[in-house]
Design an enzyme around this catalytic site. Structure first.
Site, PDB file in Angstrom:
ATOM      1  N   ASP A   1     -70.366   3.628 -72.317  1.00 17.51           N
ATOM      2  CA  ASP A   1     -69.225   2.742 -72.542  1.00 17.51           C
ATOM      3  C   ASP A   1     -69.877   1.150 -72.710  1.00 17.51           C
ATOM      4  OD1 ASP A   1     -66.442   1.982 -72.433  1.00 17.51           O
ATOM      5  OD2 ASP A   1     -66.475   1.506 -70.146  1.00 17.51           O
ATOM      6  N   THR A   2     -69.750   0.551 -71.511  1.00 16.53           N
ATOM      7  CA  THR A   2     -70.636  -0.945 -71.441  1.00 16.53           C
ATOM      8  C   THR A   2     -72.013  -0.730 -71.709  1.00 16.53           C
ATOM      9  OG1 THR A   2     -70.888  -0.799 -69.000  1.00 16.53           O
ATOM     10  CG2 THR A   2     -68.794  -1.774 -70.182  1.00 16.53           C
TER      11      THR A   2
ATOM     12  N   ASP B   1     -62.530  11.403 -65.694  1.00 17.41           N
ATOM     13  CA  ASP B   1     -61.611  11.229 -64.857  1.00 17.41           C
ATOM     14  C   ASP B   1     -60.672  10.000 -64.833  1.00 17.41           C
ATOM     15  OD1 ASP B   1     -63.736   9.743 -63.501  1.00 17.41           O
ATOM     16  OD2 ASP B   1     -62.224   9.215 -61.876  1.00 17.41           O
TER      17      ASP B   1
ATOM     18  N   GLY C   1     -69.070  12.488 -63.872  1.00 16.09           N
ATOM     19  CA  GLY C   1     -68.511  12.867 -65.143  1.00 16.09           C
ATOM     20  C   GLY C   1     -69.162  13.833 -66.046  1.00 16.09           C
TER      21      GLY C   1
HETATM   22  P1  IMP Z   1     -70.649   2.134 -68.575  1.00 10.36           P
HETATM   23  O1  IMP Z   1     -71.486   2.184 -67.242  1.00 10.36           O
HETATM   24  O2  IMP Z   1     -69.528   1.119 -68.535  1.00 10.36           O
HETATM   25  O3  IMP Z   1     -71.525   2.741 -69.968  1.00 10.36           O
HETATM   26  O4  IMP Z   1     -69.609   3.567 -68.095  1.00 10.36           O
HETATM   27  C1  IMP Z   1     -70.046   4.680 -67.998  1.00 10.36           C
HETATM   28  C2  IMP Z   1     -69.251   5.501 -66.979  1.00 10.36           C
HETATM   29  O5  IMP Z   1     -67.900   5.047 -67.019  1.00 10.36           O
HETATM   30  C3  IMP Z   1     -69.044   6.786 -67.418  1.00 10.36           C
HETATM   31  O6  IMP Z   1     -70.049   7.572 -66.928  1.00 10.36           O
HETATM   32  C4  IMP Z   1     -67.636   7.097 -66.935  1.00 10.36           C
HETATM   33  O7  IMP Z   1     -67.696   7.539 -65.588  1.00 10.36           O
HETATM   34  C5  IMP Z   1     -66.891   5.787 -66.908  1.00 10.36           C
HETATM   35  N1  IMP Z   1     -66.041   5.773 -68.079  1.00 10.36           N
HETATM   36  C6  IMP Z   1     -66.279   4.870 -68.884  1.00 10.36           C
HETATM   37  N2  IMP Z   1     -65.203   5.108 -70.051  1.00 10.36           N
HETATM   38  C7  IMP Z   1     -64.518   6.327 -69.644  1.00 10.36           C
HETATM   39  C8  IMP Z   1     -63.166   6.719 -70.141  1.00 10.36           C
HETATM   40  O8  IMP Z   1     -62.706   6.586 -71.196  1.00 10.36           O
HETATM   41  N3  IMP Z   1     -62.693   7.687 -69.392  1.00 10.36           N
HETATM   42  C9  IMP Z   1     -63.284   7.908 -68.101  1.00 10.36           C
HETATM   43  N4  IMP Z   1     -64.445   7.471 -67.733  1.00 10.36           N
HETATM   44  C10 IMP Z   1     -64.960   6.451 -68.359  1.00 10.36           C
HETATM   45 MG    MG Z   2     -65.970   7.992 -63.812  1.00  9.79          MG
END
Ligand code: IMP
Ligand code: MG
Length: 180
Positions: A106-107, A162, A44
């Site tokens: 995100d998380t 994506d 990303g």
């Molecule tokens: P986390 O580990 O939940 O913080 O997520 C991070 C990863 O989830 C990012 O690097 C993205 O690849 C994916 N992600 C989270 N939210 C989105 C979104 O709204 N659109 C696209 N990808 C997302």
């Molecule tokens: Mg992704």
């Protein structure tokens, strides 16, 4: 796939460019180190990182650049909850000042994993920068040192982000909905 899921542009390419310039100003002083390694979390971050480093070049700032590939999402819009490495660092980050770049916080699982990984590899310092932040979605408590834009809880694509590997090429960031 035609971008028929796109509902609304959230940030135009011009808004992104302006914010990237500001971020580089913020980072240029703090992050200047002879031993800096900028690490993009794939996939990303590829477009964001490419714009950041060209701006860094304009500030006469020349970090080493590397990538790590971390997977947590399956095909859809929900994280599976576990993070795994599918491509490790290529640069030795021992004693390096690491700047981790991701598309979105995100998380918090992905960035936390990447930070711990860099620490375990002996990085001297670790800073983090994400283009987007969705604080309301956080499960693991982590904040990025630099954030482009803070957004509410909706799914975005474009500028590297994506949906099922589509839409990464869009030069803007857009909200998508999938009710059809
Ligand atoms: P986390 O580990 O939940 O913080 O997520 C991070 C990863 O989830 C990012 O690097 C993205 O690849 C994916 N992600 C989270 N939210 C989105 C979104 O709204 N659109 C696209 N990808 C997302
Ligand atoms: Mg992704």
């Amino acid at each position: 796939m035609e971008p028929h899921h796109i509902r609304e542009i959230v940030f135009t390419d011009e808004q992104i460019r302006t914010r990237v310039d500001q971020l580089v100003h913020e980072m240029a002083d703090d992050c200047r180190s002879e031993n800096m390694v900028m690490i993009g979390i794939l996939r990303g971050s590829f477009m964001f990182l490419a714009d950041l480093v060209r701006d860094f070049y304009d500030h006469d700032y020349h970090p080493r650049i590397d990538f790590i590939t971390l997977e947590s999402y399956g095909g859809g819009t929900e994280s599976s909850g576990t993070v795994r490495i599918t491509k490790d660092f290529s640069v030795d980050v021992h004693d390096a000042d690491v700047l981790l770049i991701d598309d979105i916080l995100d998380t918090g699982r992905t960035l936390t994993y990447a930070k711990n990984h860099a620490k375990a590899r002996g990085a001297r310092s670790i800073k983090t920068c994400t283009l987007l932040d969705k604080p309301s979605r956080r499960i693991v408590p982590i904040e990025a040192d630099y954030v482009g834009f803070t957004i509410d809880d909706f799914f975005v694509v474009g500028y590297g982000l994506d949906y099922d590997s589509y839409y990464r090429e869009l030069p803007y960031l857009a909200k998508v909905t999938f009710e059809e």
